[in-house]
Design an enzyme around this catalytic site. Structure first.
Site, mmCIF file in Angstrom:
data_model
loop_
_atom_site.group_PDB
_atom_site.id
_atom_site.type_symbol
_atom_site.label_atom_id
_atom_site.label_comp_id
_atom_site.label_asym_id
_atom_site.label_seq_id
_atom_site.Cartn_x
_atom_site.Cartn_y
_atom_site.Cartn_z
ATOM 1 N N LYS A 44 38.594 35.509 35.079
ATOM 2 C CA LYS A 44 40.030 35.661 34.774
ATOM 3 C C LYS A 44 40.805 36.012 36.044
ATOM 4 O O LYS A 44 40.221 36.506 37.028
ATOM 5 C CB LYS A 44 40.216 36.747 33.726
ATOM 6 C CG LYS A 44 39.769 38.125 34.191
ATOM 7 C CD LYS A 44 39.724 39.123 33.039
ATOM 8 C CE LYS A 44 39.252 40.490 33.519
ATOM 9 N NZ LYS A 44 38.997 41.406 32.385
ATOM 10 N N TYR A 277 59.806 50.690 58.549
ATOM 11 C CA TYR A 277 60.920 51.223 57.754
ATOM 12 C C TYR A 277 60.768 52.713 57.452
ATOM 13 O O TYR A 277 59.690 53.159 57.041
ATOM 14 C CB TYR A 277 61.019 50.475 56.426
ATOM 15 C CG TYR A 277 61.379 49.021 56.558
ATOM 16 C CD1 TYR A 277 62.487 48.613 57.286
ATOM 17 C CD2 TYR A 277 60.599 48.050 55.938
ATOM 18 C CE1 TYR A 277 62.809 47.259 57.388
ATOM 19 C CE2 TYR A 277 60.918 46.701 56.028
ATOM 20 C CZ TYR A 277 62.027 46.315 56.757
ATOM 21 O OH TYR A 277 62.340 44.995 56.858
HETATM 22 C C1 LIG Z 1 37.636 41.863 32.498
HETATM 23 C C2 LIG Z 1 36.715 41.936 31.380
HETATM 24 C C3 LIG Z 1 35.327 41.980 31.583
HETATM 25 C C4 LIG Z 1 34.696 42.136 32.944
HETATM 26 O O1 LIG Z 1 34.800 43.480 33.355
HETATM 27 P P1 LIG Z 1 34.106 43.988 34.702
HETATM 28 O O2 LIG Z 1 34.201 45.446 34.658
HETATM 29 O O3 LIG Z 1 34.915 43.384 35.817
HETATM 30 O O4 LIG Z 1 32.737 43.453 34.676
HETATM 31 C C5 LIG Z 1 34.498 41.926 30.484
HETATM 32 N N1 LIG Z 1 35.018 41.842 29.244
HETATM 33 C C6 LIG Z 1 36.348 41.827 29.004
HETATM 34 C C7 LIG Z 1 36.848 41.756 27.625
HETATM 35 C C8 LIG Z 1 37.238 41.882 30.064
HETATM 36 O O5 LIG Z 1 38.558 41.865 29.821
#
Ligand SMILES: *Cc1c(COP(=O)(O)O)cnc(C)c1O
Length: 389
Positions: A44, A277
């Site tokens: 993702k 800044y």
């Molecule tokens: C992002 C996510 C994962 C992966 O999590 P990690 O801690 O990066 O391994 C697994 N399951 C769901 C539902 C997620 O949203």
């Protein structure tokens, strides 16, 4: 995600090198840690900033049997890029692209009756059987169906839709809240409730292909949570979920992303010179300043103003003053690298450079956010893409 082929990487303003050999090795290391389960590569949000398509391909080549995304749009984009095999997405809103997902053979997650209704309607319209995974909330308090009456209603309706030939319940699943804090009592509590919710659904006649609850930290630390499938995100990218869990090397993992930039300007300044800044940094004496041409528009956290570490010429330097939109400055303490010299913000650490975890600590956040927020203005340069690792 922008890729570069033609431009020599070294001439770029900035680049995120993505070591796909390391990613493949991480997949194999994780599979060895969860030998009884299949592995879902969670890709993702552009594979946590590493580039979804390239990382998905590499992960599948290395033995990931499943791909996972949050949104259906992300999953559909992987199909459009030619990725086949099992693919699941879980973050739906009413009116989402259910029919496209069903037609693209994507496993869809359902946490509520509205979603089951929309997916069965899409299956009927498409003349196909939708692959549905029912998500239970075992204690995260986020997405997922509440146990008890809500679960009973959802499971009952899913079984009916299965008998009507509209859906196949391929999975039962949940997600941990505190698996990155080893020993946290909620892990056992969630696991016990997950077993109850599984038993209930199975007793109602659900025969899932996969039951899963483990994210990266649970995959690394709790073999009793692996079930049929582990969903690994951050560990795939060679980053530990938290320092308490361990270092990447403790698990045979290697960070995949190296973020580097070329110094745009080196100059001598007198003592007492304000920098960036707000003049939050004032040179303590005569020194040299190096201009690093990346800023918060590229995902460098403004919270790392005055704290973020950078390797220049073999030495750790610190962001001097504020991170601006496109650039920040480091005090080089009198050193005079040439313009164009490499500044490494983070990487695996074995050239002496900081890691994403170092940046997380400097910015008061987690390493997940450091890599995921690197923006699209930074080209991803894929390293060793064609080797089998
Ligand atoms: C992002 C996510 C994962 C992966 O999590 P990690 O801690 O990066 O391994 C697994 N399951 C769901 C539902 C997620 O949203």
């Amino acid at each position: 995600m922008s890729e570069t082929a033609a431009a020599p990487a070294a001439s770029l303003r900035a680049r995120a090198e993505i070591d796909l050999v390391a990613l493949r090795a991480n997949v194999r290391a994780l599979r060895a840690l969860a030998p009884g389960a299949q592995l879902m590569a969670v890709v993702k949000s552009e594979a946590y900033g590493h580039g979804a398509v390239a990382c998905a391909r590499a992960a599948v080549e290395a033995g990931a049997g499943w791909l996972g995304t949050a949104t259906p749009e992300e999953a559909l984009a992987l199909r459009a890029a030619g990725l086949r095999g099992r693919l699941m997405c879980w973050l739906w809103t009413p009116g989402g692209p259910w029919r496209e997902a069903v037609e693209a053979d994507i496993d869809v997650s359902v946490s509520d009756m509205w979603a089951l209704e929309e997916v069965t309607a899409a299956a009927r319209a498409a003349g196909l059987v939708a692959r549905v995974q029912l998500k239970g909330d075992t204690g995260l308090g986020r997405n997922g169906c509440q146990p008890g009456a809500d679960w009973a209603e959802l499971v009952g309706a899913a079984v009916e839709a299965e008998r009507a030939g509209l859906v196949r319940v391929t999975g039962l699943w949940s997600h941990f809240a505190c698996a990155d804090e080893p020993g946290h009592p909620s892990v056992d509590a969630q696991l016990a409730l997950f077993r109850e919710m599984l038993a209930y659904a199975e007793q109602r006649g659900v025969r899932p292909e996969v039951r899963h609850i483990a994210n990266s930290p649970a995959t690394l630390t709790r073999p009793d949570t692996h079930f049929d499938l582990v969903r690994t995100g951050i560990a795939l990218y060679g980053i530990s979920p938290s320092p308490e869990v361990g270092t990447p090397a403790d698990f045979g993992l290697r960070p995949v992303m190296t973020l580097a930039a070329n110094i745009a300007l080196v100059k001598h300044v007198p003592g007492g010179h304000g920098v960036s800044y707000g003049h939050k940094y004032v040179t303590p004496g005569e020194t040299t300043l190096g201009l690093v041409p990346v800023g918060y528009a590229d995902g460098i956290p403004r919270h790392a103003s005055g704290t973020g570490p950078v390797l220049v010429g073999g030495k750790w330097r610190t962001v001097a003053g504020r991170v601006a939109m496109d650039q920040f400055v480091v005090d080089l303490g009198g050193d005079e690298p040439e313009a164009g010299a490499e500044a490494i913000l983070f990487g695996p650490g074995d050239r002496g450079e900081p890691t994403a975890e170092d940046w997380a600590q400097a910015a008061g956040t987690i390493a997940y956010e450091i890599v995921t927020r690197i923006g699209t203005r930074v080209p991803r340069v894929y390293v060793n893409e064609e080797q089998s690792g």
